[in-house]
Design a protein around this motif. Structure first.
Motif, PDB file in Angstrom:
ATOM      1  N   LEU A   1       0.832  -1.202   0.000  1.00 13.50           N
ATOM      2  CA  LEU A   1       0.000   0.000   0.000  1.00 13.50           C
ATOM      3  C   LEU A   1       0.868   1.254   0.000  1.00 13.50           C
ATOM      4  CD1 LEU A   1      -2.878  -0.937   2.459  1.00 13.50           C
ATOM      5  CD2 LEU A   1      -3.174  -0.123   0.114  1.00 13.50           C
ATOM      6  N   ARG A   2       1.850   1.294   0.863  1.00 17.22           N
ATOM      7  CA  ARG A   2       2.663   2.510   1.002  1.00 17.22           C
ATOM      8  C   ARG A   2       3.615   2.701  -0.179  1.00 17.22           C
ATOM      9  NH1 ARG A   2      -0.343   4.873   4.548  1.00 17.22           N
ATOM     10  NH2 ARG A   2       0.096   4.622   6.750  1.00 17.22           N
ATOM     11  N   GLN A   3       4.316   1.624  -0.557  1.00 16.89           N
ATOM     12  CA  GLN A   3       5.386   1.809  -1.542  1.00 16.89           C
ATOM     13  C   GLN A   3       4.899   1.668  -2.977  1.00 16.89           C
ATOM     14  OE1 GLN A   3       8.663  -0.677  -0.308  1.00 16.89           O
ATOM     15  NE2 GLN A   3       9.247   0.774   1.293  1.00 16.89           N
ATOM     16  N   ASP A   4       4.073   0.659  -3.256  1.00 15.43           N
ATOM     17  CA  ASP A   4       3.656   0.462  -4.643  1.00 15.43           C
ATOM     18  C   ASP A   4       2.546   1.420  -5.054  1.00 15.43           C
ATOM     19  OD1 ASP A   4       5.388  -1.556  -4.258  1.00 15.43           O
ATOM     20  OD2 ASP A   4       3.933  -3.196  -4.369  1.00 15.43           O
ATOM     21  N   HIS A   5       1.705   1.811  -4.097  1.00 18.00           N
ATOM     22  CA  HIS A   5       0.541   2.614  -4.467  1.00 18.00           C
ATOM     23  C   HIS A   5       0.560   4.023  -3.864  1.00 18.00           C
ATOM     24  CE1 HIS A   5      -1.479  -0.812  -6.358  1.00 18.00           C
ATOM     25  NE2 HIS A   5      -0.933  -1.521  -5.390  1.00 18.00           N
ATOM     26  N   GLY A   6       1.610   4.375  -3.144  1.00 18.93           N
ATOM     27  CA  GLY A   6       1.707   5.718  -2.571  1.00 18.93           C
ATOM     28  C   GLY A   6       0.534   6.054  -1.674  1.00 18.93           C
ATOM     29  N   PHE A   7       0.042   5.069  -0.920  1.00 21.95           N
ATOM     30  CA  PHE A   7      -1.144   5.286  -0.086  1.00 21.95           C
ATOM     31  C   PHE A   7      -0.789   6.095   1.157  1.00 21.95           C
ATOM     32  CE2 PHE A   7      -4.099   3.584   3.242  1.00 21.95           C
ATOM     33  CZ  PHE A   7      -5.247   4.180   2.742  1.00 21.95           C
ATOM     34  N   LYS A   8      -1.464   7.249   1.343  1.00 24.75           N
ATOM     35  CA  LYS A   8      -1.161   8.125   2.484  1.00 24.75           C
ATOM     36  C   LYS A   8      -2.226   8.047   3.575  1.00 24.75           C
ATOM     37  CE  LYS A   8       2.168  10.260   0.050  1.00 24.75           C
ATOM     38  NZ  LYS A   8       1.939  11.472  -0.698  1.00 24.75           N
ATOM     39  N   GLY A   9      -3.224   7.196   3.355  1.00 26.11           N
ATOM     40  CA  GLY A   9      -4.279   7.056   4.368  1.00 26.11           C
ATOM     41  C   GLY A   9      -3.766   6.334   5.606  1.00 26.11           C
TER      42      GLY A   9
END
Lengths: 473, 409
Positions: free
Chosen positions: B132-140
């Motif tokens: 979520l954080r690295q592949d999709h840049g998720f900031k939630g």
């Protein structure tokens, strides 16, 4: 009589400019008529004067941010109340900061209503995916807020959904976010948004995260008022969920315990801990056994057993009282402030590697507010824990032992007499080895002034003596 | 036949609902202005409410409900006949992002049954957070349940992606844990919380070069205790909570009334969930954290060590300690004002501010938002004195609901 007409979009800037001008001319609040949008002019009223008047108008930053919120309120009195507050502020700057002042309180209430509306918009907007022409995905939503909050509430969505295009339409206006730019437009008819497959998954989630055994409708309705339900797809399931709830709970209660699946027994057998020897055969085994010690009540509150650490072959064992707050968290002895003092003193005395441990292996404390306060272990706890200290000594076989403080001295020698007379003396341990008695490093931390300096010097002196004894053995 | 995504979601959401926590507030501030998707850092947002009155802020699911442990109170214990399912990491990631983009949720709360080994399970959960954080840049917001026995390296990595980490203590007393959850070790659970606390502490200290290390679980850690599954009284529960707050700097302790589960264990008969008791414990918890009370004061009014279910714990304390009242609202310090029933932290703050502009009267307190119906026996004001009211014998009866006549039918 003056009249100011506030537009649907960009109302704050118009209000601020007009209010500043009117106040600078000393126009009284009752002489201004504030209205929104274009409506019939019932009174014979003039627009505000064109240039600023003689008086200097001041407002605090807090007031401007309050005004920005309150102006979103749909109540027609809102702009007038704000002007009243600004007008009064010029002579009575304290009133706005007084929570018991009626006007301040009223504005605070309007502000609260607006921020609640904004918060609910952030919560209850539901996007549906719409066809997109470019490489950014596109979404659309319809929302009906109570107040004129579109401009105030939508920058949140711009920051959150930066990589997609979206439109939020409301009965008052439309916000559009395209390629990173947020724009506002006059109201348009409610858009017809296409079906979105994720809505079914979301409803599945909503129905299954619900616990039928704890119905609390009032809490649901006060936080998710009925007026929002028509635009929330998941709420369609609520009647059915409620209808079945009681039966589901009754079925759970009535069901007889079933036999466990076949794999359960196999798995649980594998998890059974192996047989534990009555008497550990090595230092490592003793450490493992001590981790689950329940010989006294201290294990309930403490985090973990803090076993000794250091060089088991050094021939020197240093015994403290019990782990402190930091030692309890880290699971290692002498890593807190007292450990720091000890390590500095050892360096000063040029003492080499040693085995560090404590007479009691669990942290004893009481809590006050947010802190854990050290409490000295009692005789019973020391005696129970001697089982581990004795085992440790059997495996380490120290030629010399240093007792830090009264607890360690008692645990090692059985003598509980006051420490002052014994400090610096060599006594005999229960198991026969020599025990040098000295202060606990935390004692030096509790002293102040000359006493602290002296206690520290004596600690170093005793450690130096220990080194000398080590050289002789 | 393999299960569909909808079927898996139904099973794994159902399995996750006994975890009370859904907080998404108080983490580091970030948004997608530059890149990625999502934002966090303000107050949390509850996106929906179910008829149980609980909010939905996060997508709260289990990665899998297969579990090798046999905890009597848990729907997912190995001996339960409940239907099992397992998400692939890609499925969790896609559900999270698609729900997030439609503004259904603030982020993900991922928990899991323990499969194969604690390290294997933790590694899979960390992988989902990393994707979520690295592949999709998720900031939630991401809340990960940590497996206490997992390795320090995995916990260390989990804290870099997750906003919050939690380990559930589940039962307030160690002997209950040994009895009802024989595979769990209370000391291991506490050690896991201690290690998270130390890692958070380290991540806030600058190194000698002045460089700040990566933030570790910026929204802190929390835990949950089940209320009513064992014989522990409220004093046991609150003492444990107070030790957890002071020892491991927890942000929250959640109390969860033991609630009927499908296919319950013979070892633990089902009860009606003690919801009022749960509510009183939350009130007491607030008194511990924000009102300067300690556990002994809160649990002193009743010899059993349980809280009064009919009135809130602050009122119960005030009724049992009337010698401290009435309090002069215009002179009392913050500590004492906080002990007045009917005054919350916000009311007290307003009183202290308003006092600078002159003495407060009865009407001012109403305007400020004080609950004067509750407070009036305990305060004096220039235009109000409770007289003998403070010490009347039937004062408690004024605050309790009228006794209900039993229905004959």
């Amino acid at each position: 009589m003056y009249r100011v007409t506030l537009p649907d979009l960009g109302a704050f800037d118009v209000w601020r400019d007009s209010a500043r001008t009117l106040a600078s001319h000393g126009v009284r609040p009752e002489d201004v008529l504030w209205q929104r949008g274009e409506s019939a002019d019932l009174f014979d009223a003039a627009p505000p004067p064109s240039g600023p008047g003689a008086a200097q108008v001041t407002a605090t930053k807090d007031f401007l941010s309050l005004a920005k919120s309150v102006l979103c309120h749909s109540a027609s009195e809102a702009p007038g109340l704000l002007y009243h507050a600004l007008y009064r502020h010029q002579d009575d700057p304290g009133a706005l900061g007084n929570p018991a002042d009626p006007l301040t309180r009223k504005l605070a209430r309007l502000q609260k209503a607006v921020s609640r509306d904004v918060h609910k918009m952030h919560a209850f907007v539901r996007f549906r995916e719409v066809p997109s022409s470019g490489n950014r995905r596109a979404f659309g939503a319809w929302f009906e807020p109570d107040h004129l909050i579109l401009e105030k509430a939508t920058p949140f969505f711009a920051k959150r959904f930066g990589d997609m295009d979206w439109t939020i339409a409301t009965p008052q206006a439309v916000a559009r976010f395209e390629d990173g730019a947020l724009t506002f437009h006059p109201p348009a008819p409610r858009p017809d948004l296409p079906e979105d497959a994720s809505e079914a998954l979301w409803s599945t989630y909503f129905a299954n995260i619900f616990n039928p055994a704890r119905i609390h409708l009032q809490a649901m309705r006060s936080e998710m008022p009925l007026k929002y339900w028509k635009n929330l797809p998941e709420t369609r399931l609520i009647p059915e969920m409620l209808e079945n709830a009681e039966a589901r709970v009754a079925a759970m209660r009535a069901a007889l315990p079933t036999t466990a699946p076949a794999r359960a027994e196999r798995i649980l057998e594998r998890l059974q801990p192996g047989p534990v020897a009555d008497l550990p055969a090595s230092l490592g085994e003793a450490q493992v056994a001590a981790a689950h010690c329940r010989r006294c009540g201290l294990c309930e509150a403490a985090t973990q057993t803090v076993w000794g650490d250091g060089d088991p072959d050094a021939g020197i064992m240093i015994v403290g009282e019990q782990p402190g707050d930091q030692e309890d968290l880290a699971g290692r002895p002498f890593v807190g402030p007292a450990g720091q003092v000890l390590k500095e003193a050892m360096a000063q005395a040029e003492l080499g590697p040693v085995w560090l441990t404590n007479a009691v292996k669990h942290f004893k404390f009481r809590t006050t507010g947010k802190r854990r306060i050290h409490q000295a272990p009692n005789r019973g706890e020391i005696d129970h824990c001697r089982w581990w200290l004795d085992l440790e000594r059997r495996f380490i076989k120290p030629r010399l032992t240093l007792a830090l403080g009264a607890t360690a001295a008692y645990a090692l020698t059985g003598d509980a007499s006051p420490l002052r007379a014994r400090r610096g003396m060599v006594e005999t341990a229960r198991d026969g080895g020599p025990v040098l008695v000295t202060w606990h490093p935390s004692f030096t931390l509790r002293q102040s002034g000359q006493a602290a300096v002296q206690a520290r010097a004596e600690l170093v002196e005793d450690l130096t003596k220990l080194r000398a004894m080590q050289a002789q053995t | 036949m393999p299960k569909t995504l909808t079927e898996k979601l139904a099973i794994l959401a159902d399995a996750a609902k006994y975890d009370a926590s859904c907080a998404s507030s108080g983490t580091s501030r970030r948004d997608s202005t530059k890149d990625g998707i999502g934002s966090a850092g303000g107050s949390g947002i509850c996106h929906a409410y179910t008829p149980d009155g609980r909010c939905i802020s996060l997508l709260k699911i289990l990665m899998t409900n297969f579990c090798i442990f046999d905890c009597a109170y848990c729907i997912n214990r190995v001996s339960s006949g409940v239907e099992r399912a397992r998400f692939s990491p890609e499925e969790v990631v896609s559900l999270t992002l698609e729900f997030y983009r439609r503004n259904y949720i603030e982020g993900l709360f991922l928990s899991s049954g323990i499969i194969r080994s604690p390290d294997d399970t933790m590694a899979d959960m960390v992988r989902i957070a990393r994707m979520l954080r690295q592949d999709h840049g998720f900031k939630g917001y991401i809340h990960l349940k940590t497996i206490p026995e997992a390795s320090q390296e995995l916990i260390g990595e989990a804290g870099l992606y997750a906003d919050r980490l939690s380990v559930n203590i589940e039962l307030p007393r160690d002997d209950s844990t040994r009895q009802l959850a024989p595979q769990k070790k209370p000391e291991t659970i506490r050690a896991a919380m201690a290690s998270v606390r130390l890692k958070r502490q380290e991540s806030r200290e600058r190194s000698h070069t002045g460089k700040r290390p990566a933030r570790f679980a910026p929204a802190g850690q929390s835990t949950q205790m089940i209320v009513g599954a064992d014989a522990a009284n409220d004093r046991d529960i609150l003492s444990t909570a107070s030790r957890l707050y002071s020892g491991y700097k927890l942000k929250r302790v959640y109390y969860s009334a033991f609630s009927p589960i499908p296919d319950s264990s013979a070892a633990l008969p089902l009860i009606k969930p003690p919801l009022i008791r749960e509510h009183r414990l939350y009130q007491a918890d607030w008194l511990l954290r924000f009102y300067g009370f300690d556990v002994d004061e809160i649990t002193s009014p009743r010899p059993t060590g349980d809280l009064d279910l009919e009135i809130d714990p602050k009122l119960a304390w005030a009724l049992a300690n009337r010698a401290h009242f009435p309090v002069d609202v215009n002179r009392a310090g913050r500590d004492m004002l906080l002990r007045v029933p009917g005054f919350g932290t916000r009311t007290v703050k307003r009183i202290l501010t308003a006092r600078r502009s002159g003495a407060l009267r009865y009407g001012d307190l109403i305007r400020i938002g004080a609950r004067m119906n509750t407070a009036k026996p305990f305060v004096t004001l220039p235009d109000w004195s409770p007289g003998a009211l403070t010490d009347t014998d039937d004062l408690r009866a004024r605050f309790t609901p009228a006794p209900q006549q039993l229905s004959l039918f």
